[in-house]
Design a protein around this motif. Structure first.
Motif, mmCIF file in Angstrom:
data_model
loop_
_atom_site.group_PDB
_atom_site.id
_atom_site.type_symbol
_atom_site.label_atom_id
_atom_site.label_comp_id
_atom_site.label_asym_id
_atom_site.label_seq_id
_atom_site.Cartn_x
_atom_site.Cartn_y
_atom_site.Cartn_z
ATOM 1 N N LEU A 45 0.774 -1.154 -0.051
ATOM 2 C CA LEU A 45 0.037 -0.122 -0.075
ATOM 3 C C LEU A 45 0.778 1.292 0.076
ATOM 4 O O LEU A 45 0.341 2.420 -0.352
ATOM 5 N N ALA A 46 2.116 1.101 0.701
ATOM 6 C CA ALA A 46 2.955 2.229 0.668
ATOM 7 C C ALA A 46 4.193 2.257 -0.161
ATOM 8 O O ALA A 46 4.755 1.046 0.046
ATOM 9 N N SER A 47 4.710 3.174 -0.517
ATOM 10 C CA SER A 47 6.197 3.361 -1.086
ATOM 11 C C SER A 47 6.998 4.561 -0.633
ATOM 12 O O SER A 47 6.536 5.470 -1.031
ATOM 13 N N TYR A 48 8.074 4.161 -0.217
ATOM 14 C CA TYR A 48 8.450 5.346 0.510
ATOM 15 C C TYR A 48 10.143 5.937 -0.074
ATOM 16 O O TYR A 48 10.773 6.734 0.055
ATOM 17 N N HIS A 49 10.432 4.830 -1.144
ATOM 18 C CA HIS A 49 11.838 5.075 -1.681
ATOM 19 C C HIS A 49 11.700 5.209 -3.323
ATOM 20 O O HIS A 49 11.746 4.216 -4.041
ATOM 21 N N ASN A 50 11.650 6.643 -3.830
ATOM 22 C CA ASN A 50 11.509 6.749 -5.054
ATOM 23 C C ASN A 50 12.271 8.086 -5.559
ATOM 24 O O ASN A 50 12.244 8.992 -4.725
ATOM 25 N N HIS A 51 12.862 8.035 -6.647
ATOM 26 C CA HIS A 51 13.467 9.113 -6.958
ATOM 27 C C HIS A 51 12.660 10.056 -8.273
ATOM 28 O O HIS A 51 11.608 9.596 -8.408
ATOM 29 N N THR A 52 13.581 11.010 -8.887
ATOM 30 C CA THR A 52 12.872 11.923 -9.826
ATOM 31 C C THR A 52 13.910 12.402 -10.572
ATOM 32 O O THR A 52 15.369 11.839 -10.359
ATOM 33 N N PHE B 139 8.401 10.762 -1.819
ATOM 34 C CA PHE B 139 9.516 10.870 -2.548
ATOM 35 C C PHE B 139 10.888 10.918 -1.664
ATOM 36 O O PHE B 139 10.612 11.558 -0.519
ATOM 37 N N SER B 140 11.718 10.124 -2.290
ATOM 38 C CA SER B 140 13.074 10.438 -1.235
ATOM 39 C C SER B 140 14.146 10.360 -2.190
ATOM 40 O O SER B 140 15.084 9.476 -2.222
ATOM 41 N N ASP B 141 14.132 11.621 -3.094
ATOM 42 C CA ASP B 141 15.358 11.544 -3.958
ATOM 43 C C ASP B 141 16.619 11.955 -3.212
ATOM 44 O O ASP B 141 16.821 12.267 -2.155
ATOM 45 N N HIS B 142 17.689 11.583 -3.998
ATOM 46 C CA HIS B 142 18.929 11.772 -3.451
ATOM 47 C C HIS B 142 19.252 13.279 -2.964
ATOM 48 O O HIS B 142 19.387 14.303 -3.561
ATOM 49 N N THR B 143 19.609 13.323 -1.717
ATOM 50 C CA THR B 143 19.771 14.621 -1.124
ATOM 51 C C THR B 143 20.856 15.663 -1.902
ATOM 52 O O THR B 143 21.703 15.182 -1.930
ATOM 53 N N PRO B 144 20.683 17.039 -1.627
ATOM 54 C CA PRO B 144 21.647 17.894 -2.005
ATOM 55 C C PRO B 144 22.644 17.704 -0.807
ATOM 56 O O PRO B 144 22.316 17.357 0.062
ATOM 57 N N TYR C 243 10.703 12.864 6.248
ATOM 58 C CA TYR C 243 11.454 11.619 6.524
ATOM 59 C C TYR C 243 12.768 11.786 5.933
ATOM 60 O O TYR C 243 12.732 12.231 4.806
ATOM 61 N N LEU C 244 13.712 11.077 6.340
ATOM 62 C CA LEU C 244 14.933 10.719 5.771
ATOM 63 C C LEU C 244 15.262 9.086 5.734
ATOM 64 O O LEU C 244 14.847 8.478 6.828
ATOM 65 N N ILE C 245 15.466 8.775 4.486
ATOM 66 C CA ILE C 245 16.045 7.044 4.625
ATOM 67 C C ILE C 245 17.678 7.225 4.655
ATOM 68 O O ILE C 245 18.177 8.255 3.690
ATOM 69 N N LEU C 246 18.045 6.282 5.201
ATOM 70 C CA LEU C 246 19.743 6.175 5.172
ATOM 71 C C LEU C 246 20.098 5.353 3.906
ATOM 72 O O LEU C 246 19.768 4.225 4.036
ATOM 73 N N GLY C 247 20.806 5.963 3.091
ATOM 74 C CA GLY C 247 21.396 5.242 1.912
ATOM 75 C C GLY C 247 22.954 5.391 1.813
ATOM 76 O O GLY C 247 23.265 6.581 1.211
ATOM 77 N N GLN C 248 23.498 4.850 2.289
ATOM 78 C CA GLN C 248 25.209 5.110 2.271
ATOM 79 C C GLN C 248 25.754 4.460 1.240
ATOM 80 O O GLN C 248 26.426 3.360 1.228
#
Ligand code: ZN
Ligand code: ZN
Length: 263
Positions: free
Chosen positions: A2-9, A36-41, A106-111
């Motif tokens: 139902l939910a999706s939290y990891h998506n880019h643009t 949306f969790s695009d790659h942070t600046p 929100y933030l997700i950690l992608g190292q």
């Protein structure tokens, strides 16, 4: 799902599709929540530019676009504004200051890089070095200790080819830490789609034993990747083979009740 939290643009330079196209695909796919969790600046020292992130100047447009779509589509879908973030030692505090004025939910950690991320090898590049594995575990653990992250995206990104017993020892400690802190681990559907080094069965068998909660992350970089039922079936089979039962698979996360998240 139902939910999706990891998506880019398109803003991160290695994905395509506008925010609106992603939202419309998410509605068609039947999601009720889309984040949306695009790659942070990041503002790097000495003018270094990481070409796989949005530029700091792009942040305002990203925020404004997501916020206006959130209103426009309110009766169709719940949209959330997030970022995929790396924890880079000297850049962490400046990053928080950069993000502070914006209503990031929100933030997700992608190292993807270690150290300070400047001219560092990509974590997905093969390494036989136990030292590099330990650094990855130390740095991501320190990141999660800040309490800022909703979940840990592709925790098994590091492409370690050294002695297996070292991997088991280090990743067992990392998984145990995440379980104690209640931080979900993401089984990354992009990795599964493209046969990358992650999801790594060795890692997920450890997570299975350690009792971690998991979540699927589409990690969509193209609009058609927002939802693919066949991939979810593949992820279900992978998870079952690693000993992670259905009741440890999360879907909707209540952002409002995530009191361990400090934003
Ligand atoms: Zn990406
Ligand atoms: Zn991502």
């Amino acid at each position: 799902m139902l939910a999706s939290y990891h998506n880019h643009t398109w803003r991160c330079h290695h994905a395509d599709g506008t925010e609106r196209e992603y939202v419309e695909a998410a509605i068609r796919a039947g999601y009720t929540i889309f984040g949306f969790s695009d790659h942070t600046p990041q503002v790097y020292p000495d003018g270094f530019v990481c070409m796989s992130k949005m530029e700091p100047e792009a942040l305002e447009g990203y925020v404004d676009t997501v916020q206006s779509l959130k209103k426009e589509y309110a009766s169709d879908i719940e949209i959330h504004l997030g970022l995929e973030v790396e924890y880079l030692y000297t850049l962490w505090e400046p990053l928080l200051r950069l993000l502070e004025p914006y209503p990031i939910e929100y933030l997700i950690l992608g190292q993807h890089y270690l150290g300070n991320g400047v001219r560092e090898p990509y974590c997905g590049a093969r390494t036989g070095s136990p030292e590099r594995l330990r650094l990855y575990c130390r740095q991501t653990r320190e990141a999660l200790e800040t309490g800022r992250f909703l979940y840990f995206a592709h925790p098994d990104l590091l492409n370690y080819t050294g002695p297996e017993e070292v991997y088991i020892e280090e990743m067992t400690a990392l998984c145990r830490f995440c379980r104690e802190k209640g931080i979900p681990l993401e089984i990354n559907l992009l990795g599964l789609r493209t046969d990358r080094n992650y999801p790594n069965p060795l890692f997920w068998r450890i997570a299975g034993r350690e009792g971690n909660q998991v979540i699927y992350g589409a990690d969509a970089h193209h609009v058609p990747h927002v939802c693919t039922p066949s991939l979810i079936r593949k992820a279900d089979a992978f998870r079952a083979a690693c000993g992670i039962p259905d009741d440890r698979l999360l879907d909707v996360l209540d952002l409002g009740k995530q009191d361990r998240i400090r934003l």
